[in-house]
Enzyme design. Structure first.
Site, PDB file in Angstrom:
ATOM      1  N   LYS A  51       0.727  -1.167   0.088  1.00  0.00           N
ATOM      2  CA  LYS A  51      -0.095  -0.049  -0.049  1.00  0.00           C
ATOM      3  C   LYS A  51       0.929   1.308   0.069  1.00  0.00           C
ATOM      4  O   LYS A  51       0.476   2.462  -0.546  1.00  0.00           O
ATOM      5  CB  LYS A  51      -0.627   0.121   1.075  1.00  0.00           C
ATOM      6  CG  LYS A  51      -1.850  -1.279   1.445  1.00  0.00           C
ATOM      7  CD  LYS A  51      -2.563  -0.942   2.610  1.00  0.00           C
ATOM      8  CE  LYS A  51      -3.566  -2.118   2.912  1.00  0.00           C
ATOM      9  NZ  LYS A  51      -3.948  -1.926   4.587  1.00  0.00           N
ATOM     10  N   GLY A  52       2.027   1.235   0.491  1.00  0.00           N
ATOM     11  CA  GLY A  52       3.007   2.366   0.893  1.00  0.00           C
ATOM     12  C   GLY A  52       3.006   3.325  -0.177  1.00  0.00           C
ATOM     13  O   GLY A  52       3.337   4.364  -0.069  1.00  0.00           O
ATOM     14  N   GLU A 106       7.656   2.188  -6.082  1.00  0.00           N
ATOM     15  CA  GLU A 106       7.883   1.746  -4.756  1.00  0.00           C
ATOM     16  C   GLU A 106       8.056   2.822  -3.718  1.00  0.00           C
ATOM     17  O   GLU A 106       8.704   3.549  -4.009  1.00  0.00           O
ATOM     18  CB  GLU A 106       8.763   0.538  -4.805  1.00  0.00           C
ATOM     19  CG  GLU A 106       9.037  -0.109  -3.534  1.00  0.00           C
ATOM     20  CD  GLU A 106       7.942  -0.931  -2.957  1.00  0.00           C
ATOM     21  OE1 GLU A 106       6.729  -0.371  -2.580  1.00  0.00           O
ATOM     22  OE2 GLU A 106       7.982  -2.036  -2.700  1.00  0.00           O
ATOM     23  N   ASP A 107       7.344   2.720  -2.368  1.00  0.00           N
ATOM     24  CA  ASP A 107       7.579   3.465  -1.316  1.00  0.00           C
ATOM     25  C   ASP A 107       9.147   3.407  -0.956  1.00  0.00           C
ATOM     26  O   ASP A 107       9.870   4.343  -0.691  1.00  0.00           O
ATOM     27  CB  ASP A 107       6.771   3.381  -0.306  1.00  0.00           C
ATOM     28  CG  ASP A 107       6.841   1.932   0.381  1.00  0.00           C
ATOM     29  OD1 ASP A 107       7.339   0.971  -0.207  1.00  0.00           O
ATOM     30  OD2 ASP A 107       5.930   1.843   1.590  1.00  0.00           O
ATOM     31  N   ASP A 110      14.141  -1.769   0.916  1.00  0.00           N
ATOM     32  CA  ASP A 110      14.911  -2.275   2.252  1.00  0.00           C
ATOM     33  C   ASP A 110      15.724  -3.442   1.823  1.00  0.00           C
ATOM     34  O   ASP A 110      17.076  -3.310   1.277  1.00  0.00           O
ATOM     35  CB  ASP A 110      13.988  -2.616   3.340  1.00  0.00           C
ATOM     36  CG  ASP A 110      14.404  -2.769   4.683  1.00  0.00           C
ATOM     37  OD1 ASP A 110      15.781  -2.768   5.138  1.00  0.00           O
ATOM     38  OD2 ASP A 110      13.927  -3.454   5.487  1.00  0.00           O
ATOM     39  N   LYS A 138      17.333   1.957   1.357  1.00  0.00           N
ATOM     40  CA  LYS A 138      18.048   1.730   2.558  1.00  0.00           C
ATOM     41  C   LYS A 138      19.117   0.718   2.011  1.00  0.00           C
ATOM     42  O   LYS A 138      19.017  -0.511   2.266  1.00  0.00           O
ATOM     43  CB  LYS A 138      17.321   0.919   3.649  1.00  0.00           C
ATOM     44  CG  LYS A 138      16.188   1.571   4.208  1.00  0.00           C
ATOM     45  CD  LYS A 138      15.594   0.929   5.445  1.00  0.00           C
ATOM     46  CE  LYS A 138      14.243   1.466   6.059  1.00  0.00           C
ATOM     47  NZ  LYS A 138      13.481   0.498   7.080  1.00  0.00           N
ATOM     48  N   PHE A 159      13.893   2.269  10.937  1.00  0.00           N
ATOM     49  CA  PHE A 159      12.350   2.258  10.457  1.00  0.00           C
ATOM     50  C   PHE A 159      11.889   3.658  10.071  1.00  0.00           C
ATOM     51  O   PHE A 159      11.853   4.331  10.959  1.00  0.00           O
ATOM     52  CB  PHE A 159      11.474   1.308  11.370  1.00  0.00           C
ATOM     53  CG  PHE A 159      10.291   0.900  10.769  1.00  0.00           C
ATOM     54  CD1 PHE A 159      10.414  -0.448   9.833  1.00  0.00           C
ATOM     55  CD2 PHE A 159       9.108   1.407  10.680  1.00  0.00           C
ATOM     56  CE1 PHE A 159       9.179  -1.113   9.297  1.00  0.00           C
ATOM     57  CE2 PHE A 159       7.821   0.977  10.336  1.00  0.00           C
ATOM     58  CZ  PHE A 159       8.081  -0.247   9.409  1.00  0.00           C
ATOM     59  N   ASP A 166       3.977   3.091   6.685  1.00  0.00           N
ATOM     60  CA  ASP A 166       3.291   2.687   8.013  1.00  0.00           C
ATOM     61  C   ASP A 166       4.092   1.894   8.880  1.00  0.00           C
ATOM     62  O   ASP A 166       5.131   1.137   8.414  1.00  0.00           O
ATOM     63  CB  ASP A 166       1.970   1.918   7.776  1.00  0.00           C
ATOM     64  CG  ASP A 166       2.131   0.397   7.396  1.00  0.00           C
ATOM     65  OD1 ASP A 166       3.079   0.157   6.581  1.00  0.00           O
ATOM     66  OD2 ASP A 166       1.716  -0.433   8.130  1.00  0.00           O
ATOM     67  N   ARG A 172       0.605   6.499   7.752  1.00  0.00           N
ATOM     68  CA  ARG A 172       0.510   6.651   6.334  1.00  0.00           C
ATOM     69  C   ARG A 172       0.174   7.933   6.163  1.00  0.00           C
ATOM     70  O   ARG A 172       0.578   8.845   5.203  1.00  0.00           O
ATOM     71  CB  ARG A 172      -0.514   5.585   5.947  1.00  0.00           C
ATOM     72  CG  ARG A 172      -0.010   4.346   5.940  1.00  0.00           C
ATOM     73  CD  ARG A 172      -0.956   3.669   5.086  1.00  0.00           C
ATOM     74  NE  ARG A 172      -0.890   2.199   5.030  1.00  0.00           N
ATOM     75  CZ  ARG A 172       0.013   1.292   4.769  1.00  0.00           C
ATOM     76  NH1 ARG A 172       1.029   1.814   4.065  1.00  0.00           N
ATOM     77  NH2 ARG A 172      -0.055  -0.033   4.977  1.00  0.00           N
TER      78      ARG A 172
HETATM   79  P1  IMP Z   1      12.151  -5.415   1.330  1.00  0.00           P
HETATM   80  O1  IMP Z   1      11.651  -6.578   0.769  1.00  0.00           O
HETATM   81  O2  IMP Z   1      12.996  -5.732   2.587  1.00  0.00           O
HETATM   82  O3  IMP Z   1      12.926  -4.663   0.281  1.00  0.00           O
HETATM   83  O4  IMP Z   1      10.901  -4.554   1.977  1.00  0.00           O
HETATM   84  C1  IMP Z   1      10.298  -3.649   1.175  1.00  0.00           C
HETATM   85  C2  IMP Z   1       8.900  -3.392   1.703  1.00  0.00           C
HETATM   86  O5  IMP Z   1       8.930  -3.347   3.239  1.00  0.00           O
HETATM   87  C3  IMP Z   1       8.353  -2.174   1.359  1.00  0.00           C
HETATM   88  O6  IMP Z   1       7.775  -2.042   0.248  1.00  0.00           O
HETATM   89  C4  IMP Z   1       7.660  -1.652   2.564  1.00  0.00           C
HETATM   90  O7  IMP Z   1       6.367  -1.737   2.368  1.00  0.00           O
HETATM   91  C5  IMP Z   1       8.239  -2.462   3.864  1.00  0.00           C
HETATM   92  N1  IMP Z   1       9.078  -1.333   4.477  1.00  0.00           N
HETATM   93  C6  IMP Z   1      10.514  -1.577   4.583  1.00  0.00           C
HETATM   94  N2  IMP Z   1      11.326  -0.815   5.370  1.00  0.00           N
HETATM   95  C7  IMP Z   1      10.162  -0.060   5.647  1.00  0.00           C
HETATM   96  C8  IMP Z   1      10.037   1.034   6.904  1.00  0.00           C
HETATM   97  O8  IMP Z   1      11.243   1.698   7.297  1.00  0.00           O
HETATM   98  N3  IMP Z   1       8.896   1.827   7.003  1.00  0.00           N
HETATM   99  C9  IMP Z   1       7.916   1.074   6.464  1.00  0.00           C
HETATM  100  N4  IMP Z   1       7.679   0.127   5.724  1.00  0.00           N
HETATM  101  C10 IMP Z   1       8.943  -0.482   5.228  1.00  0.00           C
HETATM  102 MG    MG Z   2       5.910  -1.727   0.210  1.00  0.00          MG
END
Ligand code: IMP
Ligand code: MG
Length: 181
Positions: A51-52, A106-107, A110, A138, A159, A166, A172
């Site tokens: 959703k982000g 994408e928001d 990570d 990140k 975070f 969120d 959000r």
């Molecule tokens: P990844 O698969 O570890 O890269 O995570 C990506 C997803 O995790 C993103 O689409 C976000 O929805 C969520 N996410 C990662 N870090 C954060 C954060 O610091 N705050 C909120 N959501 C996060």
């Molecule tokens: Mg996301």
């Protein structure tokens, strides 16, 4: 209305890190680069990762201001946790991206697991062009290599919430980015 320097969710304190004014300028900057990179596209197909990314996407798409096709994709890996579960659940429905100019919005990226899973799935569709726009990245937390063409801000692996992002569905609505201290 919330515009304070800190925001509380349960026992966690989040501190304002990126102001909405800076975000606005950043979105304008990214939009003009993307508009020129996608100049051959009559229509840009945006894939918005729920959703982000909904807030960033709404601002970015209007700023790019090119005819568009809008697709939402559901990707979840966090649930109620502050750390990615590593298991990515994708729901891409029935898509046809062949020959299209695609931009994935994408928001935050990570570990990179979510985006890697998405790219693997979508590239089988043979789009004409497909790039990633991530509002936040990140890089230190990355577990898989990714080529992210458009990044708003590189941030430390703390975070963050706000501007669509969120923690347990809270935060959000915040116009600024807040980071957990
Ligand atoms: P990844 O698969 O570890 O890269 O995570 C990506 C997803 O995790 C993103 O689409 C976000 O929805 C969520 N996410 C990662 N870090 C954060 C954060 O610091 N705050 C909120 N959501 C996060
Ligand atoms: Mg996301």
């Amino acid at each position: 209305m919330t515009d304070s320097d800190t925001f509380l969710i349960n026992e966690y304190v989040f501190k304002k890190k990126i102001h909405a004014d800076s975000i606005k300028e950043k979105v304008e900057e990214l939009a003009s680069i993307i508009r020129s990179d996608y100049k051959d596209a009559d229509t840009i197909t945006y894939i918005i990762v729920l959703k982000g990314a909904f807030v960033f996407a709404a601002d970015l798409i209007r700023e790019i201001n090119v005819a568009s096709e809008i697709i939402f994709i559901d990707a979840k890996s966090y649930g109620m946790n502050l750390k990615s579960s590593g298991k990515v659940v994708l729901d891409i429905g029935d898509l046809d991206l062949s020959g299209k100019y695609v931009l994935i919005i994408e928001d935050i990226i990570d570990s990179g697991q979510t985006m890697a899973a998405l790219i693997k799935e979508l590239s089988t569709q043979k789009p004409k062009m497909m790039e990633i726009a991530a509002f936040l990245s990140k890089t230190e937390a990355r577990e898989v290599a990714l080529d992210i063409k458009y990044v708003g801000y590189e941030i430390p692996p703390d975070f963050v919430i706000g501007y669509g992002l969120d923690y347990a569905e809270q935060g959000r609505h915040l116009p600024h980015i807040y980071s957990k201290i």
